[in-house]
Write a protein that holds these residues in place. Structure first.
Motif, PDB file in Angstrom:
ATOM      1  N   LEU A  95    -125.891 -94.158 -30.941  1.00 41.68           N
ATOM      2  CA  LEU A  95    -125.520 -95.573 -31.049  1.00 41.68           C
ATOM      3  C   LEU A  95    -125.117 -95.902 -32.485  1.00 41.68           C
ATOM      4  O   LEU A  95    -124.147 -96.634 -32.715  1.00 41.68           O
ATOM      5  CB  LEU A  95    -126.663 -96.475 -30.586  1.00 41.68           C
ATOM      6  CG  LEU A  95    -126.937 -96.500 -29.083  1.00 41.68           C
ATOM      7  CD1 LEU A  95    -128.188 -97.308 -28.786  1.00 41.68           C
ATOM      8  CD2 LEU A  95    -125.736 -97.058 -28.319  1.00 41.68           C
ATOM      9  N   ASP A  96    -125.841 -95.344 -33.447  1.00 40.17           N
ATOM     10  CA  ASP A  96    -125.473 -95.534 -34.854  1.00 40.17           C
ATOM     11  C   ASP A  96    -124.127 -94.880 -35.148  1.00 40.17           C
ATOM     12  O   ASP A  96    -123.246 -95.492 -35.772  1.00 40.17           O
ATOM     13  CB  ASP A  96    -126.531 -94.934 -35.785  1.00 40.17           C
ATOM     14  CG  ASP A  96    -127.772 -95.796 -35.910  1.00 40.17           C
ATOM     15  OD1 ASP A  96    -127.700 -97.002 -35.602  1.00 40.17           O
ATOM     16  OD2 ASP A  96    -128.812 -95.261 -36.334  1.00 40.17           O
ATOM     17  N   GLN A  97    -123.957 -93.651 -34.715  1.00 43.04           N
ATOM     18  CA  GLN A  97    -122.739 -92.902 -34.998  1.00 43.04           C
ATOM     19  C   GLN A  97    -121.505 -93.602 -34.421  1.00 43.04           C
ATOM     20  O   GLN A  97    -120.437 -93.592 -35.031  1.00 43.04           O
ATOM     21  CB  GLN A  97    -122.854 -91.488 -34.423  1.00 43.04           C
ATOM     22  CG  GLN A  97    -121.726 -90.574 -34.803  1.00 43.04           C
ATOM     23  CD  GLN A  97    -121.961 -89.147 -34.334  1.00 43.04           C
ATOM     24  OE1 GLN A  97    -122.789 -88.869 -33.468  1.00 43.04           O
ATOM     25  NE2 GLN A  97    -121.220 -88.218 -34.910  1.00 43.04           N
ATOM     26  N   PHE A  98    -121.647 -94.225 -33.270  1.00 42.09           N
ATOM     27  CA  PHE A  98    -120.526 -94.899 -32.617  1.00 42.09           C
ATOM     28  C   PHE A  98    -120.504 -96.403 -32.900  1.00 42.09           C
ATOM     29  O   PHE A  98    -119.786 -97.148 -32.239  1.00 42.09           O
ATOM     30  CB  PHE A  98    -120.554 -94.637 -31.111  1.00 42.09           C
ATOM     31  CG  PHE A  98    -120.075 -93.262 -30.749  1.00 42.09           C
ATOM     32  CD1 PHE A  98    -118.739 -93.032 -30.452  1.00 42.09           C
ATOM     33  CD2 PHE A  98    -120.951 -92.191 -30.716  1.00 42.09           C
ATOM     34  CE1 PHE A  98    -118.288 -91.763 -30.125  1.00 42.09           C
ATOM     35  CE2 PHE A  98    -120.509 -90.923 -30.389  1.00 42.09           C
ATOM     36  CZ  PHE A  98    -119.175 -90.703 -30.097  1.00 42.09           C
ATOM     37  N   ALA A  99    -121.282 -96.834 -33.876  1.00 39.23           N
ATOM     38  CA  ALA A  99    -121.317 -98.241 -34.311  1.00 39.23           C
ATOM     39  C   ALA A  99    -121.614 -99.197 -33.154  1.00 39.23           C
ATOM     40  O   ALA A  99    -120.978-100.235 -33.003  1.00 39.23           O
ATOM     41  CB  ALA A  99    -120.014 -98.611 -35.015  1.00 39.23           C
ATOM     42  N   LEU A 100    -122.614 -98.842 -32.354  1.00 40.76           N
ATOM     43  CA  LEU A 100    -122.987 -99.661 -31.203  1.00 40.76           C
ATOM     44  C   LEU A 100    -124.433-100.147 -31.254  1.00 40.76           C
ATOM     45  O   LEU A 100    -124.855-100.898 -30.368  1.00 40.76           O
ATOM     46  CB  LEU A 100    -122.772 -98.865 -29.904  1.00 40.76           C
ATOM     47  CG  LEU A 100    -121.334 -98.542 -29.546  1.00 40.76           C
ATOM     48  CD1 LEU A 100    -121.286 -97.542 -28.400  1.00 40.76           C
ATOM     49  CD2 LEU A 100    -120.574 -99.807 -29.187  1.00 40.76           C
ATOM     50  N   ARG A 101    -125.178 -99.759 -32.246  1.00 40.27           N
ATOM     51  CA  ARG A 101    -126.606-100.048 -32.249  1.00 40.27           C
ATOM     52  C   ARG A 101    -126.912-101.542 -32.187  1.00 40.27           C
ATOM     53  O   ARG A 101    -127.860-101.955 -31.530  1.00 40.27           O
ATOM     54  CB  ARG A 101    -127.272 -99.423 -33.467  1.00 40.27           C
ATOM     55  CG  ARG A 101    -128.787 -99.478 -33.382  1.00 40.27           C
ATOM     56  CD  ARG A 101    -129.417 -98.664 -34.462  1.00 40.27           C
ATOM     57  NE  ARG A 101    -130.854 -98.631 -34.298  1.00 40.27           N
ATOM     58  CZ  ARG A 101    -131.644 -98.011 -35.109  1.00 40.27           C
ATOM     59  NH1 ARG A 101    -131.162 -97.334 -36.134  1.00 40.27           N
ATOM     60  NH2 ARG A 101    -132.939 -98.027 -34.922  1.00 40.27           N
ATOM     61  N   GLN A 102    -126.127-102.362 -32.855  1.00 39.98           N
ATOM     62  CA  GLN A 102    -126.435-103.790 -32.865  1.00 39.98           C
ATOM     63  C   GLN A 102    -126.260-104.434 -31.486  1.00 39.98           C
ATOM     64  O   GLN A 102    -126.755-105.520 -31.244  1.00 39.98           O
ATOM     65  CB  GLN A 102    -125.601-104.536 -33.909  1.00 39.98           C
ATOM     66  CG  GLN A 102    -124.126-104.677 -33.573  1.00 39.98           C
ATOM     67  CD  GLN A 102    -123.341-105.305 -34.696  1.00 39.98           C
ATOM     68  OE1 GLN A 102    -123.063-104.674 -35.697  1.00 39.98           O
ATOM     69  NE2 GLN A 102    -122.997-106.554 -34.520  1.00 39.98           N
ATOM     70  N   TRP A 103    -125.586-103.735 -30.554  1.00 41.02           N
ATOM     71  CA  TRP A 103    -125.406-104.252 -29.196  1.00 41.02           C
ATOM     72  C   TRP A 103    -126.279-103.513 -28.181  1.00 41.02           C
ATOM     73  O   TRP A 103    -126.070-103.632 -26.979  1.00 41.02           O
ATOM     74  CB  TRP A 103    -123.937-104.128 -28.784  1.00 41.02           C
ATOM     75  CG  TRP A 103    -123.044-105.033 -29.554  1.00 41.02           C
ATOM     76  CD1 TRP A 103    -122.885-106.382 -29.380  1.00 41.02           C
ATOM     77  CD2 TRP A 103    -122.206-104.669 -30.637  1.00 41.02           C
ATOM     78  NE1 TRP A 103    -121.999-106.862 -30.295  1.00 41.02           N
ATOM     79  CE2 TRP A 103    -121.547-105.838 -31.087  1.00 41.02           C
ATOM     80  CE3 TRP A 103    -121.927-103.478 -31.287  1.00 41.02           C
ATOM     81  CZ2 TRP A 103    -120.651-105.843 -32.137  1.00 41.02           C
ATOM     82  CZ3 TRP A 103    -121.027-103.482 -32.340  1.00 41.02           C
ATOM     83  CH2 TRP A 103    -120.405-104.653 -32.745  1.00 41.02           C
ATOM     84  N   LYS A 104    -127.275-102.775 -28.637  1.00 41.30           N
ATOM     85  CA  LYS A 104    -128.064-101.935 -27.733  1.00 41.30           C
ATOM     86  C   LYS A 104    -128.798-102.722 -26.655  1.00 41.30           C
ATOM     87  O   LYS A 104    -129.072-102.194 -25.585  1.00 41.30           O
ATOM     88  CB  LYS A 104    -129.054-101.066 -28.519  1.00 41.30           C
ATOM     89  CG  LYS A 104    -130.171-101.821 -29.198  1.00 41.30           C
ATOM     90  CD  LYS A 104    -131.110-100.864 -29.912  1.00 41.30           C
ATOM     91  CE  LYS A 104    -132.216-101.573 -30.639  1.00 41.30           C
ATOM     92  NZ  LYS A 104    -133.088-102.379 -29.823  1.00 41.30           N
TER      93      LYS A 104
END
Length: 143
Positions: free
Chosen positions: A16-25
């Protein structure tokens, strides 16, 4: 894929961090943009650390920053000996990512090789892949 739950949790956060998605987890996936869904699909495919990936049109719906990110991730995977088959109609994607390229027209593999080899086959030394492809499909000597 029987990923250990502890490994799964750690890898999920990393991806999620690598694909810049963590803030929308914590958001539902239906709320994601098309590009976010595309990145999530690729991230999910990497959870079990596959040795082979088959990806169809991986850049569709991605903004330029995400395209750059995904290209870098795929190049890194290839450098770590992951075999990646990419199907694309975007010749620049193949030029940027692929060590070997297969040119398929109407379901038939017309030519296969490195970009340099394909240029030699088509006798188009300085041409872009799109021009090489068009040359090969127009000359029945390659069929």
């Amino acid at each position: 894929y029987r990923v250990d739950p502890g490994v799964f949790s750690r890898r999920a956060v990393e991806l999620l961090d690598q694909f810049a998605l963590r803030q929308w987890k914590d958001e539902i996936i239906e709320a994601y943009s098309h590009g976010m869904k595309q990145r999530l699909i690729i991230a999910a495919a990497l959870l079990h650390d596959p040795r082979v990936m088959v990806i169809d049109e991986p850049m569709v719906g991605l903004d330029p920053e995400a395209v750059h990110m995904v290209k870098d991730i795929l190049k890194d995977l290839a450098a770590r000996q992951t075999t990646i088959f990419v199907s694309t109609h975007t010749f620049s994607i193949a030029e940027d990512l692929c060590h070997r390229i297969g040119l398929i027209h109407q379901g038939t593999l017309l030519a296969e090789g490195s970009l340099k080899e394909l240029k030699q086959i088509a006798r188009r030394g300085e041409a872009r892949l799109e021009e090489v492809f068009l040359t090969i499909i127009k000359e029945d000597t390659f069929l």
